[in-house]
Design a protein around this motif. Structure first.
Motif, PDB file in Angstrom:
ATOM      1  N   TYR A 241     -12.265   2.595  -1.397  1.00 59.23           N
ATOM      2  CA  TYR A 241     -11.560   3.802  -0.954  1.00 59.23           C
ATOM      3  C   TYR A 241     -10.234   3.338  -0.336  1.00 59.23           C
ATOM      4  N   GLY A 242      -9.124   3.679  -0.968  1.00 58.37           N
ATOM      5  CA  GLY A 242      -7.810   3.299  -0.445  1.00 58.37           C
ATOM      6  C   GLY A 242      -7.529   1.806  -0.482  1.00 58.37           C
ATOM      7  N   GLY A 243      -8.454   1.018  -1.069  1.00 55.71           N
ATOM      8  CA  GLY A 243      -8.274  -0.442  -1.072  1.00 55.71           C
ATOM      9  C   GLY A 243      -8.185  -0.992   0.343  1.00 55.71           C
ATOM     10  N   ILE A 244      -8.910  -0.355   1.248  1.00 55.75           N
ATOM     11  CA  ILE A 244      -8.759  -0.659   2.682  1.00 55.75           C
ATOM     12  C   ILE A 244      -9.461  -1.957   3.070  1.00 55.75           C
ATOM     13  N   LEU A 245      -8.731  -2.805   3.781  1.00 51.02           N
ATOM     14  CA  LEU A 245      -9.317  -3.988   4.411  1.00 51.02           C
ATOM     15  C   LEU A 245      -9.986  -3.480   5.693  1.00 51.02           C
TER      16      LEU A 245
ATOM     17  N   SER B 262      -6.673   8.790   9.220  1.00 49.52           N
ATOM     18  CA  SER B 262      -6.376   7.395   9.521  1.00 49.52           C
ATOM     19  C   SER B 262      -4.880   7.172   9.427  1.00 49.52           C
ATOM     20  N   PRO B 263      -4.295   6.456  10.378  1.00 53.09           N
ATOM     21  CA  PRO B 263      -2.864   6.124  10.281  1.00 53.09           C
ATOM     22  C   PRO B 263      -2.651   4.928   9.339  1.00 53.09           C
ATOM     23  N   TYR B 264      -3.275   5.002   8.157  1.00 54.21           N
ATOM     24  CA  TYR B 264      -3.157   3.966   7.117  1.00 54.21           C
ATOM     25  C   TYR B 264      -3.803   2.647   7.527  1.00 54.21           C
ATOM     26  N   PHE B 265      -4.822   2.679   8.406  1.00 52.69           N
ATOM     27  CA  PHE B 265      -5.508   1.441   8.806  1.00 52.69           C
ATOM     28  C   PHE B 265      -5.889   0.614   7.575  1.00 52.69           C
ATOM     29  N   GLY B 266      -5.347  -0.583   7.442  1.00 56.00           N
ATOM     30  CA  GLY B 266      -5.760  -1.549   6.422  1.00 56.00           C
ATOM     31  C   GLY B 266      -5.543  -1.157   4.975  1.00 56.00           C
TER      32      GLY B 266
ATOM     33  N   ASP C  30      -3.628   5.200  -0.550  1.00 51.17           N
ATOM     34  CA  ASP C  30      -4.531   4.913   0.570  1.00 51.17           C
ATOM     35  C   ASP C  30      -5.706   5.883   0.620  1.00 51.17           C
ATOM     36  N   LYS C  31      -5.621   6.997  -0.132  1.00 54.61           N
ATOM     37  CA  LYS C  31      -6.670   8.025  -0.061  1.00 54.61           C
ATOM     38  C   LYS C  31      -7.367   8.253  -1.400  1.00 54.61           C
TER      39      LYS C  31
ATOM     40  N   THR D 111       2.529  -1.732  -0.862  1.00 59.10           N
ATOM     41  CA  THR D 111       2.351  -2.606   0.296  1.00 59.10           C
ATOM     42  C   THR D 111       0.944  -2.462   0.863  1.00 59.10           C
ATOM     43  N   HIS D 112       0.704  -3.257   1.892  1.00 59.05           N
ATOM     44  CA  HIS D 112      -0.591  -3.286   2.577  1.00 59.05           C
ATOM     45  C   HIS D 112      -0.334  -2.980   4.055  1.00 59.05           C
TER      46      HIS D 112
END
Ligand code: GLA
Length: 350
Positions: free
Chosen positions: A33-37, A66-70, A111-112, A176-177
């Motif tokens: 999901y969002g490629g989140i780390l 989420s404020p784009y966490f990870g 991210d979503k 970006t990440h």
């Protein structure tokens, strides 16, 4: 690679967490999901591991707000002024989700979305390959954009991110990440004492809505000069127009480099734990954001509150608003070309 269910999105898609490990004991947990780390375990000078990235314990929290966490950010990381741009004779209108501007790809950015997972063999370490097809017209951007991002955890304690994309119509791309780091551990205080070095003599100054004016301005003699390691908090409250616009640091530095060589862009050190993070990138720019919008409302992993400036971001990128600033390095991608970009976050101690 271990895989576990993380939860379901609102439309019922199952989302997983994948765990990458290396020989030194580092561990990265990433969700499609969002490629989140989601977490990154890194040793200090005594060999004690802590999680150095901000984030949540559950998928529902990421989905809710989420404020784009990870997260992986796209199709266009950072801002596009007045939510529009012209390309190949067409004007494209985007969603204005940050005052008059488009931020981080629009309302539902990369991210979503739920990414697909692909098997990948890498000699460099444990890897996770994520792919996503962003349809022509998604969030107003032209062209079917096929994106692949590979996260690799190497045995040299590096988290490497390789980005690739192709399109079937002229479009703009800037991936970006967006990890928020705290080298003392996520939730363990603010980041104002971290020492930061950025290899950049210039930055792109901004207007009050954080859109670049188009100039490249020298940092010498200003609070933006990180060419010598300096505590993030040392000058953050100075009476400076740019710092007021950003409510702290939230600007794009013009890295000292030629073309797309992979080069050291920044180094951060946290004295109490000895953790050091270096950022290498092929990108021409680096957004340093000092977590100015964190205000304690995000309850993070383990129930820890993320207060003002509890994390910082180093987002490797092309410059903000490049689609409207023709003097900046181009973010245009045409059919037949391949967008490629690499960023490495390398950890050590001293
Ligand atoms: C980027 C932007 C900031 C802010 C954060 C997330 O760093 O430049 O203004 O939007 O993302 O809150």
């Amino acid at each position: 690679m271990a895989k576990e269910l993380f939860g379901k999105t609102n439309d019922g898609s199952e989302v997983y967490i994948y765990t990458l490990k290396n020989a030194a004991g580092m561990e990265a947990r990433i969700t499609n999901y969002g490629g989140i780390l989601v977490s990154l375990m890194v040793p200090d000078r005594k060999g004690k591991f802590v999680d150095v990235v901000l984030g949540y314990d559950s998928l529902s929290q990421y989905v809710a707000s989420s404020p784009y966490f990870g997260a992986l950010v796209g199709r266009y990381g950072n801002r596009i002024g007045k939510a529009r741009f012209k390309l190949a004779g067409h004007e494209y209108a985007l969603a204005a989700n940050d005052g008059p501007n488009t931020l981080h790809g629009g309302i539902k950015g990369f991210d979503k979305v739920v990414w697909s997972v692909k098997d990948v063999d890498s000699k460099e370490g444990n890897s996770l390959a994520l792919t996503y097809l962003s349809k022509d017209g998604e969030e107003g951007f032209p062209g079917n954009l096929s994106v692949e991002v590979i996260y690799t955890l190497t045995d040299s304690n590096e988290l490497k991110i390789d980005y690739k994309a192709t399109t079937d119509k002229p479009t703009v791309v800037n991936l970006t990440h967006h990890s928020y780091f705290n080298l003392a551990g996520a939730g363990n205080g603010d980041i104002l004492g971290h020492q930061l070095y950025i290899d950049a003599d210039r930055l792109t100054p901004v207007d009050s809505t954080l859109i670049p004016t188009g100039e490249l301005k020298g940092v010498k003699g200003t609070p933006m000069d990180f060419t010598k390691p300096t505590a993030i908090g040392a000058r953050i409250s100075e009476n400076d127009q740019q710092l007021k616009y950003g409510i702290g640091y939230d600007f794009n530095w013009v890295l000292n480099k030629k073309d797309t060589e992979l080069k050291l862009a920044a180094r951060v050190e946290e004295a109490t734990t000895g953790r050091v993070m270096e950022v290498y990138t092929t990108e021409p720019g680096l957004q340093f954001y000092s977590g100015n919008f964190l205000n304690g409302t995000n309850i993070g992993k383990g129930g820890k509150k993320y207060e003002h400036r509890f994390g910082f971001c180093l987002e490797t990128q092309h410059f903000p608003d490049s689609p409207n600033k023709h003097s900046f390095p181009s973010t245009e991608l045409d059919p037949g070309q391949t967008y490629k970009s690499t960023t490495i976050y390398r950890f050590s101690t001293r």
